[in-house]
Design an enzyme around this catalytic site. Structure first.
Site, PDB file in Angstrom:
ATOM      1  N   SER A 102       0.990  -1.293  -0.069  1.00 32.88           N
ATOM      2  CA  SER A 102      -0.065   0.062   0.091  1.00 32.88           C
ATOM      3  C   SER A 102       0.813   1.350  -0.054  1.00 32.88           C
ATOM      4  CB  SER A 102      -0.816  -0.189   1.042  1.00 32.88           C
ATOM      5  OG  SER A 102      -2.190   1.204   1.240  1.00 32.88           O
ATOM      6  N   ASP A 103       0.399   2.170  -0.687  1.00 32.28           N
ATOM      7  CA  ASP A 103       1.282   3.503  -0.615  1.00 32.28           C
ATOM      8  C   ASP A 103       0.311   4.637  -0.784  1.00 32.28           C
ATOM      9  OD1 ASP A 103       3.850   4.677  -0.948  1.00 32.28           O
ATOM     10  OD2 ASP A 103       2.851   5.825  -2.340  1.00 32.28           O
TER      11      ASP A 103
END
Length: 190
Positions: free
Chosen positions: A66-67
């Site tokens: 995730s970012d």
């Protein structure tokens, strides 16, 4: 096996809410945006790279990457890392709406199947005085958070409105999207 490709304590705490066993692994990638890359595309690419970076160590796992990238007036905003940068970020965001793109990737390292999606959240800050900014930063020190404010903490006092796909995404992990992806892999929390 479920692997969170992140050392973020915020993402780990969010994932614990699902009550599924998981381990964490450091993806150790370069998070620099590419020339001409949109904020949304940066978040997607980095979420995929994070998942792929740990896949060799977990050949039979579901790996979560995730970012989050914030966008204000056409400029990407990252983690401030210092008090001075956080002050500048909050001053520039004062009275304006910032878009937060939180990309999520679920990689099945056994099959190579990769799912990626992006949650969008829009956060409008109040018109902030220098005293409010300084007071907030001294109390919460959100130097590892894109946009320099924690909606799950005192940072909520800086905001006049929030709207978007998933309030968890703003903290760093879109749980609604993750649950959809896990269901496609026949993993259910109940």
């Amino acid at each position: 096996m479920l692997v969170l490709a992140s050392t973020s304590p915020y993402r780990s705490e969010l994932l614990k809410r699902l009550q599924l066993p998981f381990v964490t692994a450091s993806p150790d990638i370069d998070e620099t945006p590419r020339q001409g890359e949109s904020a949304r595309a940066t978040s997607e690419r980095l979420s995929q790279e994070k998942a792929q970076a740990v896949a060799a160590n977990y050949p039979d796992a579901l790996i979560i990457g995730s970012d989050q990238v914030a966008l204000l007036e056409g400029r990407q905003i990252g983690k401030p890392l210092t008090h001075e940068n956080a002050t500048r970020q909050l001053r520039s965001m004062s009275g304006k709406t910032t878009t937060f793109y939180t990309a999520l990737t679920l990689l099945n390292s056994r099959t190579g199947q990769m799912q990626t999606a992006v949650a969008e959240n829009f956060v409008t800050l109040r018109d902030l005085s220098d005293e409010e900014i300084e007071g907030y930063l001294l109390k919460e020190q959100p130097y590892q958070c894109a946009g320099s404010a924690k909606s799950e903490g005192l940072g909520i006092a800086l905001m006049s409105s929030m709207r978007g796909d998933d309030p968890n995404a703003l903290i760093g992990l879109p749980l609604i999207l993750l649950l959809d992806m896990l269901r496609r892999e026949n993993i259910k929390p109940f």
